[in-house]
Design an enzyme around this catalytic site. Structure first.
Site, PDB file in Angstrom:
ATOM      1  N   CYS B  44       1.439   2.913   9.399  1.00 16.46           N
ATOM      2  CA  CYS B  44       0.371   2.480   8.478  1.00 16.46           C
ATOM      3  C   CYS B  44       0.336   0.967   8.329  1.00 16.46           C
ATOM      4  O   CYS B  44      -0.566   0.421   7.710  1.00 16.46           O
ATOM      5  CB  CYS B  44       0.585   3.082   7.102  1.00 16.46           C
ATOM      6  N   ASP B  46       2.745  -0.977   6.819  1.00 20.43           N
ATOM      7  CA  ASP B  46       3.531  -1.553   5.723  1.00 20.43           C
ATOM      8  C   ASP B  46       4.929  -0.952   5.705  1.00 20.43           C
ATOM      9  O   ASP B  46       5.062   0.259   5.563  1.00 20.43           O
ATOM     10  CB  ASP B  46       2.914  -1.203   4.350  1.00 20.43           C
ATOM     11  N   CYS B  70       1.027  -6.797   5.394  1.00 21.19           N
ATOM     12  CA  CYS B  70      -0.064  -7.742   5.191  1.00 21.19           C
ATOM     13  C   CYS B  70       0.273  -8.735   4.080  1.00 21.19           C
ATOM     14  O   CYS B  70       1.349  -8.689   3.481  1.00 21.19           O
ATOM     15  CB  CYS B  70      -1.348  -6.987   4.868  1.00 21.19           C
ATOM     16  N   CYS B 114       0.011  -1.432  -1.988  1.00 19.55           N
ATOM     17  CA  CYS B 114       1.125  -2.353  -1.743  1.00 19.55           C
ATOM     18  C   CYS B 114       1.961  -2.534  -3.011  1.00 19.55           C
ATOM     19  O   CYS B 114       3.179  -2.703  -2.938  1.00 19.55           O
ATOM     20  CB  CYS B 114       0.609  -3.710  -1.281  1.00 19.55           C
TER      21      CYS B 114
END
Lengths: 395, 162
Positions: B44, B46, B70, B114
């Site tokens: 994905c 992360d 990111c 996140c």
């Protein structure tokens, strides 16, 4: 800090010479091409002159060029226009309902195909090899008696691979199937001859070649049966009703003219810069080149770095004044990695670490040198933060 | 209208996020960590690893992160280390994703996960510490750990075919 733009595949600045050509049509000759007075007729004349220039670029006839508002529109028009015409001609009876596309087409082809699939059409998506190339033999095998259209892009917008459109065109013509190619990225960069390549429909766009945004074209070979999507005043041979955007079209033509004159020299210059940059970037440990090393657009570089993520890379580069692009999921609004990179066999994690650098007319060697100085440092910084650093060092 | 910094990614991230991303705090490893939390999935895009060093009074004396991800992932990683450092485990576990988002002056909706990842990483690090020190794991921590692991399995399954 002087900014360095290396995202010409996304869009380009408008060339000053293009702006100069457009200006009178914004201020003085602003007539509507449909008007009978001299304002209108001047605009009409400019429109037809521009059409001729763009037709010449791809060896088409002027009446085969339809202006649209975007490449997305042209691609929608090509796929839906051919499909819906076929269906409407059947008058409720049997109709050919099969369309073939490649697995790496731009989203506007993908989504148009998806929409057609929801509306009674069958879609075949052809795979590509590890370089992103469609095998013409696969096209041949996929064509059935129900096939109406094959759409394969001329060059990939992401990885720059040049598709064998001449071979595919030949196969389609022999089989009596229409062939559409999305030539947005190659238009004005690589010579295309629609007659020689047996192309029935072709999409080109101005803003990728130093023309303005909001203007594109669809080449429709004489005799191709196609239904309009926009209905109204009957402009563009009845295929695209809308007031004609004359200033943009004049700009588009001027941009095409400049590209045509400069194509060979500019292509060679960009290839030199491109290959220098690729060579240097591949020195960063673990880096891979996506796409083909030679059979690629003069201005495209696409690389993957292991264990760092694309959005972070793009933003770090941006903070250094360098603008590039990525196929990482995190840069999109879908959170899915690029289907193009997955189609050439990259693992999702590799697709996340991809970087697309696209050069253009105003890219200088100095700029590339600066990129080559900055990029390895940024990669290193992000690697230091990555949990995979150790794994990477062991390899 | 809210004025955005146009210098870079103005419409996407707040200045605080950009500042944090530019110079993140506490990245790297803790060699003799008391607990390590590993969350996210590389598929994905992360992956977050959080290392904690806990003293006798159950105070998190040191914390470090290693993140593949990111701008938002790196910023949430950094901010959670700031929020946690010096707190007792009990206090640290009270930190929510909203605290993380607030501390960053906001996150785009699409990047909220996140902030969840950062909190999850902390939970997992504490869970790991409790396991290593053979302590009784509180019921709600056990439950959170179970949910994190379960969602990890779901994600892995979803991408199996890719």
């Amino acid at each position: 800090m002087k900014k360095i733009y290396l995202d010409y595949a996304s869009t380009t600045p408008v060339d000053k010479r293009v702006i100069k050509a457009m200006e009178p049509f914004l201020t003085k000759n602003y007539g509507n091409t449909m008007s009978l007075h001299s304002f209108g007729q001047e605009a009409k004349l400019a429109l037809e002159n521009s059409r001729q220039v763009l037709a010449d670029l791809i060896n088409a006839k002027p009446n085969e060029i339809i202006f649209t508002g975007s490449a997305t529109e042209s691609n929608n028009q090509a796929l839906k226009g051919v499909a819906l015409r076929e269906r409407s001609e059947s008058k409720g009876g049997q109709y050919k309902n099969h369309i073939i596309i490649s697995a790496i087409e731009h989203a506007c082809i993908m989504e148009s195909a998806k929409w057609l699939a929801k509306n009674g059409f069958e879609i075949t998506k052809l795979p590509v090899d590890k370089y992103g190339m469609v095998n013409p033999e696969d096209v041949k095998k996929a064509i059935t008696p129900k096939t109406i259209l094959v759409s394969v892009m001329h060059t990939s917008n992401e990885i720059g691979t040049i598709e064998p459109i001449a071979e595919i065109g030949k196969i389609c013509r022999e089989k009596g199937v229409y062939f559409h190619t999305d030539a947005v990225q190659s238009f004005g960069k690589i010579a295309i001859d629609v007659k020689k390549y047996n192309i029935d429909l072709l999409t080109g766009s101005a803003h990728k070649m130093y023309g303005p945004k909001g203007i594109a074209l669809l080449y429709v070979r004489e005799g191709v049966k196609i239904e309009p999507i926009l209905h109204g005043g009957g402009q563009e041979n009845g295929l695209r009703s809308s007031t004609v955007n004359v200033p943009a079209i004049v700009g588009f033509a001027k941009a095409a003219e400049l590209c045509k004159v400069e194509m060979k020299k500019e292509g060679a210059r960009q290839i030199k810069l491109r290959d220098k940059a690729i060579k240097e970037i591949l020195k960063i440990k673990g880096t891979r080149l996506n796409g083909h090393s030679e059979n690629r657009l003069p201005n495209n570089i696409n690389v993957s770095f292991p264990y760092i993520e694309g959005e972070s890379l793009i933003i770090r580069l941006d903070l250094e004044g360098i603008a590039c692009s990525t196929g990482s999921a995190c840069s999109s609004y879908k959170l899915e990695p690029s289907y193009v990179l997955l189609a050439i066999g990259l693992k999702p994690e590799e697709a996340h670490g991809s970087l697309r650098i696209s050069l253009g007319r105003f890219t200088t060697e100095k700029e590339i040198n600066h990129l080559l100085k900055v990029l390895p440092k940024i990669v290193k910084q992000l690697e230091l933060m990555s949990p995979f650093k150790k794994k990477y060092e062991k390899e | 209208m809210k004025k955005n910094s146009a210098k870079t990614c103005g419409s996407l991230y707040t200045e605080k996020v950009m500042e944090t991303f530019k110079s993140p705090h506490n990245y790297g490893k803790i060699k003799d960590a008391s607990g390590i939390g590993k969350v996210g999935n590389i598929v994905c895009g992360d992956v977050m690893w959080l290392y904690i060093k806990v003293d006798k009074k159950e105070v998190i004396k040191d914390i470090k992160f290693e993140t593949f991800g990111c701008v938002a992932a790196i910023s949430t990683s950094s901010i959670i280390t700031d929020l946690v450092k010096g707190k007792t485990i009990k206090e640290a576990l009270k930190i929510t994703k909203d605290n993380v988002i607030e501390s960053l002056g906001g996150l785009p909706k699409i990047k909220y996960h996140c902030s969840v990842l950062a909190v999850d990483a902390l939970i997992e690090a504490v869970y790991d510490y409790y396991t290593k020190t053979k302590q009784v794991i509180p019921a709600d921590l056990q439950k959170k750990h179970y949910i994190i692991q379960k969602s990890k399995d779901v994600i892995e399954k979803r991408y199996e075919g890719l």
